[in-house]
Scaffold this motif. Sequence first.
Motif, short mmCIF file in Angstrom:
data_model
loop_
_atom_site.label_atom_id
_atom_site.label_comp_id
_atom_site.label_asym_id
_atom_site.label_seq_id
_atom_site.Cartn_x
_atom_site.Cartn_y
_atom_site.Cartn_z
N THR A 180 31.76 33.48 36.67
CA THR A 180 33.15 33.85 36.38
C THR A 180 33.18 34.91 35.29
O THR A 180 32.22 35.09 34.53
N LEU A 181 34.31 35.61 35.22
CA LEU A 181 34.55 36.57 34.16
C LEU A 181 36.04 36.69 33.93
O LEU A 181 36.85 36.24 34.74
N MET A 182 36.40 37.28 32.81
CA MET A 182 37.79 37.57 32.47
C MET A 182 37.95 39.07 32.55
O MET A 182 37.34 39.82 31.79
N ALA A 183 38.76 39.54 33.51
CA ALA A 183 39.01 40.97 33.69
C ALA A 183 40.25 41.36 32.90
O ALA A 183 41.29 40.73 33.02
N VAL A 184 40.13 42.38 32.07
CA VAL A 184 41.23 42.84 31.22
C VAL A 184 41.74 44.17 31.76
O VAL A 184 40.96 45.10 31.99
N PHE A 185 43.05 44.26 31.95
CA PHE A 185 43.64 45.44 32.59
C PHE A 185 44.98 45.79 31.95
O PHE A 185 45.63 44.94 31.32
N PRO A 186 45.43 47.05 32.09
CA PRO A 186 46.75 47.43 31.56
C PRO A 186 47.85 46.61 32.23
O PRO A 186 47.82 46.39 33.45
N ALA A 187 48.82 46.18 31.45
CA ALA A 187 49.93 45.40 32.03
C ALA A 187 50.68 46.20 33.08
O ALA A 187 51.26 45.63 34.00
N ALA A 188 50.66 47.52 32.95
CA ALA A 188 51.36 48.38 33.91
C ALA A 188 50.77 48.26 35.31
O ALA A 188 51.44 48.60 36.30
N GLU A 189 49.54 47.79 35.44
CA GLU A 189 48.91 47.65 36.75
C GLU A 189 49.21 46.30 37.40
O GLU A 189 48.78 46.04 38.52
#
Length: 389
Positions: free
Chosen positions: A170-179
């Motif tokens: 598993t992993l935690m993917a971090v992304f812009p909230a705009a996406e």
Amino acid sequence: MRQKTDTPDPVASAKALLPELAERANEMDEVRRLPADLARIMAEAGVFRLVTPRRFGGLEANPRTFVETVETLSTANASAGWCCMIANTSALNAAYMAPEEAEAIFDDPHVITGGVFAPMGRAVVAEDGYRVTGRWQWGSGSANSAWLGGGCTVWENGELRRLPNGAPETLMAVFPAAEATLHDTWHVMGLKGTGSGDIEVKDIFVPEGRCVRLAEGNPRETGPLYKFPPFGFLSLGVCAAALGNARGSLDNFHTLAAAKKNQGSAKTLAERQTVQAAYAQAEASWRAARALLFAEIDRVWEIAQTSDEIPMEARADLRLACTHVTRTGADICRTLYELGGGAALFETSPLQRQFRDAQAMTQHIITAPATWELTGRILFGLPTDGGMV
């Protein structure tokens, strides 16, 4: 990289926010989120950057300060305290991701981050990163966040990747909230003001540097704060909100009891022996639970400062205290709501909101009844996967 030179007192900053947080608690319940202007005020007060690494402009405060800050906010408004807790536990990602990615995210000192640890998404291996698709429930504070994260299982060539022990990778993917798309699903009885609706992304690219592996417990930052297990740290945040919420309920009932008289009675509630005894027991329960919690926090913090890692037994003791605080807080709030009688039923009474919020906190998986079993296994010395401890 930015290094903080000032040393503000986050607990004092939290106390300064209490009048407005209390005044706007009903408003937050009605709009079912932390209003944007209030989120900005809290960000400017620095209560969202408690655990962000110092080299990225954070306070890198110790766990006791983190708990006391969330606790303080929650005495006036548990939903606001909960949003503070989520923003901070999400900011722990900065200690695990590539430094250049963390610096880009936290360069804004008022940035708010959010996300959900549960691996309800799917990360498909791609060149230099992953294609991520998923929908996550319980996205507290997401409407105010500039960056979000979602837990994912990892897939390659159509197959689920597994760790050497057979568990899914598993992993935690971090992304812009705009996406992301935010779904208005937060129609609940407690913690209504947290805006904990669903977060969804569809086939977005997330670079390897913004993917963190919390369960493996290998942060890039070396300070003692980051030796604390991330899921144990999350349990600290949940119980801190429960602790403050129960304190607020005790204080509000104290005010009510000094003035309220039941129909046909010349005595106030505070003058009735049954109420005196019940209130004293509730106060003792709160103090005892808090004392246990901070004793374990201080003990584990000392270990973190002097050892390379924290033994599972010590981590289990901390989780035990967190579950105890959360569930004791719910018992206290239920008792005081019942003692408040008909007056506590009205929406104008904070006792009913604190009762509802306390019950909502008991539903969080990190301090749910199953955590008694987890810590019990360790107390009995039975083989236990420590990834979630």
